[in-house]
Motif scaffolding. Structure first.
Motif, mmCIF file in Angstrom:
data_model
loop_
_atom_site.group_PDB
_atom_site.id
_atom_site.type_symbol
_atom_site.label_atom_id
_atom_site.label_comp_id
_atom_site.label_asym_id
_atom_site.label_seq_id
_atom_site.Cartn_x
_atom_site.Cartn_y
_atom_site.Cartn_z
ATOM 1 N N ARG A 1 0.615 3.921 1.355
ATOM 2 C CA ARG A 1 0.714 4.649 2.713
ATOM 3 C C ARG A 1 1.610 3.980 3.592
ATOM 4 O O ARG A 1 1.723 4.452 4.693
ATOM 5 C CB ARG A 1 -0.766 5.093 3.342
ATOM 6 C CG ARG A 1 -1.469 6.306 2.611
ATOM 7 C CD ARG A 1 -2.523 6.467 3.582
ATOM 8 N NE ARG A 1 -2.369 6.498 4.938
ATOM 9 C CZ ARG A 1 -2.925 5.796 5.943
ATOM 10 N NH1 ARG A 1 -3.945 5.198 5.625
ATOM 11 N NH2 ARG A 1 -2.500 5.979 7.079
ATOM 12 N N MET A 2 2.090 2.764 3.244
ATOM 13 C CA MET A 2 2.992 1.801 4.188
ATOM 14 C C MET A 2 4.080 2.370 4.125
ATOM 15 O O MET A 2 4.869 2.369 2.863
ATOM 16 C CB MET A 2 2.664 0.554 3.765
ATOM 17 C CG MET A 2 2.988 -0.656 4.852
ATOM 18 S SD MET A 2 2.474 -2.210 4.251
ATOM 19 C CE MET A 2 0.820 -2.164 4.834
ATOM 20 N N THR B 1 7.163 -2.906 6.056
ATOM 21 C CA THR B 1 6.545 -4.206 6.539
ATOM 22 C C THR B 1 7.602 -5.193 6.541
ATOM 23 O O THR B 1 8.294 -5.171 5.754
ATOM 24 C CB THR B 1 5.251 -4.571 5.978
ATOM 25 O OG1 THR B 1 4.700 -5.530 6.468
ATOM 26 C CG2 THR B 1 5.336 -4.717 4.413
ATOM 27 N N TRP C 1 3.083 2.693 9.243
ATOM 28 C CA TRP C 1 2.476 3.588 8.480
ATOM 29 C C TRP C 1 3.321 4.722 8.252
ATOM 30 O O TRP C 1 3.893 5.216 9.031
ATOM 31 C CB TRP C 1 1.139 3.894 8.756
ATOM 32 C CG TRP C 1 -0.030 2.788 8.703
ATOM 33 C CD1 TRP C 1 -0.300 2.001 9.815
ATOM 34 C CD2 TRP C 1 -0.511 2.154 7.716
ATOM 35 N NE1 TRP C 1 -0.939 0.963 9.599
ATOM 36 C CE2 TRP C 1 -1.253 0.980 8.045
ATOM 37 C CE3 TRP C 1 -0.482 2.174 6.297
ATOM 38 C CZ2 TRP C 1 -1.653 0.038 7.307
ATOM 39 C CZ3 TRP C 1 -0.995 1.227 5.385
ATOM 40 C CH2 TRP C 1 -1.805 0.371 5.888
ATOM 41 N N LYS C 2 3.212 5.559 6.761
ATOM 42 C CA LYS C 2 3.845 6.592 6.590
ATOM 43 C C LYS C 2 3.344 7.846 7.468
ATOM 44 O O LYS C 2 2.200 7.875 7.437
ATOM 45 C CB LYS C 2 3.798 7.129 5.051
ATOM 46 C CG LYS C 2 4.501 6.352 4.351
ATOM 47 C CD LYS C 2 4.447 6.865 2.824
ATOM 48 C CE LYS C 2 5.451 5.890 2.111
ATOM 49 N NZ LYS C 2 5.089 5.942 0.521
ATOM 50 N N HIS D 1 0.908 -1.084 -0.064
ATOM 51 C CA HIS D 1 0.125 -0.059 -0.014
ATOM 52 C C HIS D 1 0.902 1.035 0.034
ATOM 53 O O HIS D 1 1.902 1.281 0.594
ATOM 54 C CB HIS D 1 -0.842 -0.024 1.250
ATOM 55 C CG HIS D 1 -1.959 0.812 1.133
ATOM 56 N ND1 HIS D 1 -1.901 2.028 1.416
ATOM 57 C CD2 HIS D 1 -3.365 0.670 0.962
ATOM 58 C CE1 HIS D 1 -3.250 2.821 1.154
ATOM 59 N NE2 HIS D 1 -3.978 1.898 1.135
ATOM 60 N N THR E 1 3.565 2.128 14.250
ATOM 61 C CA THR E 1 3.436 3.925 13.806
ATOM 62 C C THR E 1 3.462 4.681 15.055
ATOM 63 O O THR E 1 4.250 5.636 14.670
ATOM 64 C CB THR E 1 2.353 3.834 12.987
ATOM 65 O OG1 THR E 1 1.993 2.926 12.046
ATOM 66 C CG2 THR E 1 2.310 5.091 12.364
ATOM 67 N N ASN F 1 1.519 -3.034 14.846
ATOM 68 C CA ASN F 1 1.621 -1.678 14.374
ATOM 69 C C ASN F 1 2.718 -0.813 15.220
ATOM 70 O O ASN F 1 2.353 -0.598 16.372
ATOM 71 C CB ASN F 1 0.291 -1.109 14.263
ATOM 72 C CG ASN F 1 0.231 0.210 13.411
ATOM 73 O OD1 ASN F 1 1.267 0.870 13.303
ATOM 74 N ND2 ASN F 1 -1.172 0.513 12.992
#
Lengths: 193, 418
Positions: free
Chosen positions: B196-197, B200, B215-216, B194, B248, B246
């Motif tokens: 926006r990622m 990973t 995530w960005k 994705h 982020t 996650n």
């Protein structure tokens, strides 16, 4: 394992490719169907006491013949330390035919196929392998296969008399386990450097 | 197994806060006994040891020093409760939707939990790295993850003192949906699916491995492969029964020069045998370009979900059967290992396919010739009866096995007549 097989009965389960020496397969005579259905798998009972629907073997291709005019098919001989396998592939084994066409005798090959028992018009019983796949490999692979086939055959002989298939084999075949063990031993000796 | 030093440190600090000094050897000795000898989970062992020592030192076994009745340890919060907690805000994030004024993570010495301040609650936002006392907050659950809701009735009090706070580092195996801190090595990087990622891949420690995503976001840094990280307050999410991390909103610090043994980073299932079948899904394939889909397209560029696709991504894989002579098992081999096994790179396969009308079949034939019938050992994890191969090594002829088999097959001297 039997229970597991029963529980998954309805679900398709691929038959494993048994490892068997040429000398043992040559003695196999009994072919039967597991079930009444037309699509039921067909098995050959090995003298060491296990049914097989498919086998895996590795050896040197010693002879290759193209036969038939209309329906072309190949017959191939593959040699292991115990004897000779008779392999064939016809138009229903399109992949194996294509592969065999590209392989020259003298090459080591790995063969995956189904054993079939035939009775010739003069009454002789003859067992051959209908190839699904024939792949050129190196000699080291054939040596590793000998160990694999030896280990699996000894395993079958260790359980001889204690499984349904092996009791059936004892009734049907006259060949005794001691002789089969000797055959495994001879094959192992033959590949000693 | 050695006790995690962080846990010893944390218990020690908890006692110092109450004016008692407990020798660290004593703490680690008790912990070791419970964890190694009795196999009690570290979390549980920490609680048991703390309570036991509290009694021994005549201290009240409540979670905080002199905590008023009703105050709760974050680790013990249950869905549906109205609670009072004291904790440090360790992360705040911008609300993804207008209805939420702020979300973040609050932690005490026992654990951490996500919190949400709803816009209509009219509550001033919390500040990162500050201690707060929250009275009458509500614990609820979102997608199976416990959360703390701050509403208009919640009394929020900023605490002036900055107390020592050690995140509770736990083994990956013990992670549950919610918030968790781990010490792990970044062992595999995967291609983001994705835009926006940011990144990973797979993290691992001695107890297991887990997928992570970042995530960005501004100032977010990527992890460096094969480096050990302390990861504080990552969100543990559950999807289709699988957990993922996650990072982020987490804090992560590389530990230079450190290394840890990662347990079975390639899965724990292993099959040694030969590949006896390669299905039509093997070889060079095209994948659906729709974000998150990635399904294999048919020969006519048709995706089972997204219909005809003009664009696609090339990929190389093996879907087949490995057979050890006793059992036949489906396997799925991804590109990197398929390339190694077949000796053909994806680029070579593409070139073959593009310059030759029978290119696809040609690629598959060559792969079959290179892969099938050889003795190999595949490791990975079995999912729905299919071994997802993460590692594959050829099996060489073994002279020791040869000798052992000769012994086993040898006719017994003086035994049955030959």
């Amino acid at each position: 394992m039997n229970a597991e097989r029963q529980s998954k009965n309805r679900q398709f389960r691929r038959e494993p490719a048994r490892r068997v020496f040429a000398a043992e397969l040559r003695e196999a005579r009994l072919q039967f169907k597991d079930g009444d259905d037309e699509k039921s798998p067909s098995f050959v009972l090995l003298p060491s006491g296990e049914r097989c629907n498919r086998i895996f073997l590795v050896g040197k291709m010693t002879q290759k013949d193209k036969r038939g005019d209309q329906n072309v098919f190949y017959t191939v001989r593959v040699e292991d330390p115990s004897g000779m396998f008779f392999i064939n592939a016809g138009s229903y084994q399109e992949e194996a035919m294509r592969q065999i066409r590209q392989i020259e005798p003298g090459t080591f090959v790995a063969v995956i196929g189904k054993p079939t028992v035939r009775t010739t018009p003069d009454g002789a019983v003859f067992i051959s392998v209908r190839a699904e796949t024939v792949i050129p490999v190196d000699e080291a692979t054939s040596l590793t296969w000998v160990l694999d086939a030896a280990a699996r055959t000894l395993e079958r002989l260790d359980h001889y008399g204690s499984t349904d298939d092996s009791r059936k084999a004892r009734e049907f075949y006259t060949i005794d386990p001691v002789r089969q063990r000797q055959m495994v031993y001879d094959a192992l000796v033959r590949i000693q450097p | 197994m050695d006790t995690v030093p962080e846990v010893v440190e944390r218990i020690s600090l908890a006692f110092e806060a109450k004016g008692a000094t407990v020798p660290r050897e004593k703490i680690s000795g008790k912990l070791n006994l419970l964890v190694s000898e009795f196999g009690i989970p570290l979390e549980e062992a920490e609680r048991v040891v703390t309570n036991e020592l509290m009694r021994e030192y005549n201290l009240s076994p409540s979670s905080g020093a002199g905590a008023p009745a009703g105050q709760r340890a974050i680790r013990d919060l249950q869905t549906g409760e109205w609670v009072t907690v004291e904790g440090k805000v360790v992360s705040v994030s911008s609300p993804p939707i207008a209805a939420i004024a702020q979300s973040g993570i609050i932690a005490d010495s026992t654990g951490a939990i996500s919190f949400t301040i709803w816009a209509k609650a009219n509550v001033p936002p919390l500040e990162n790295w500050k201690w707060y006392r929250l009275e009458a907050a509500v614990v609820d659950e979102y997608r199976g993850v416990p959360k703390l809701n701050l509403h208009s009735g919640t009394k929020i009090q900023l605490l002036d003192d900055d107390r020592a706070l050690m995140p509770s580092i736990i083994p990956i195996q013990s992670l549950k949906p919610g918030v968790g801190s781990i010490r792990a090595k970044f062992i595999q990087e995967w291609e983001p699916r994705h835009e926006r990622m940011l990144q990973t891949g797979l993290l691992g420690d001695a107890t297991g491995t887990m997928k992570f995503i970042i995530w960005k976001e501004e100032n977010k840094e990527k992890l460096v492969l094969n480096t050990v990280y302390s990861i504080h307050y990552a969100t543990v999410e559950e999807f289709n029964g699988r957990l993922s991390l996650n990072l982020t909103s987490a804090a992560y610090f590389p530990e230079e020069g450190e290394d840890i043994d990662v347990a079975s980073s390639v899965g724990t299932d292993e099959i040694a045998g030969v590949i006896v079948h390669m299905g039509p899904g093997s070889g060079l394939i095209k994948r659906c370009p729709v974000e998150g889909c990635n399904k294999a397209l048919s020969r006519y560029n048709e995706c089972p979900i997204h219909e005809i696709q003009r664009e696609f991504r090339w990929d190389l894989r093996i879907t087949g059967v490995i057979d050890d002579g006793g059992e036949a098992t489906n396997i799925l081999v991804q590109r990197d290992i398929a390339e190694k096994l077949s000796g053909m790179t994806l680029d070579e396969a593409i070139a073959l396919a593009e310059n030759n009308p029978l290119g696809f079949d040609d690629v598959l034939d060559r792969m079959k010739n290179a892969v099938m019938g050889r003795y190999i050992r595949c490791r990975g994890s079995i999912l729905d009866g299919t071994l997802l191969v993460r590692e594959c090594t050829p099996t060489a002829f073994d002279p020791a096995l040869h000798a052992a088999l000769l012994n086993r097959a040898a006719p017994v001297p003086g035994g049955a007549p030959q």
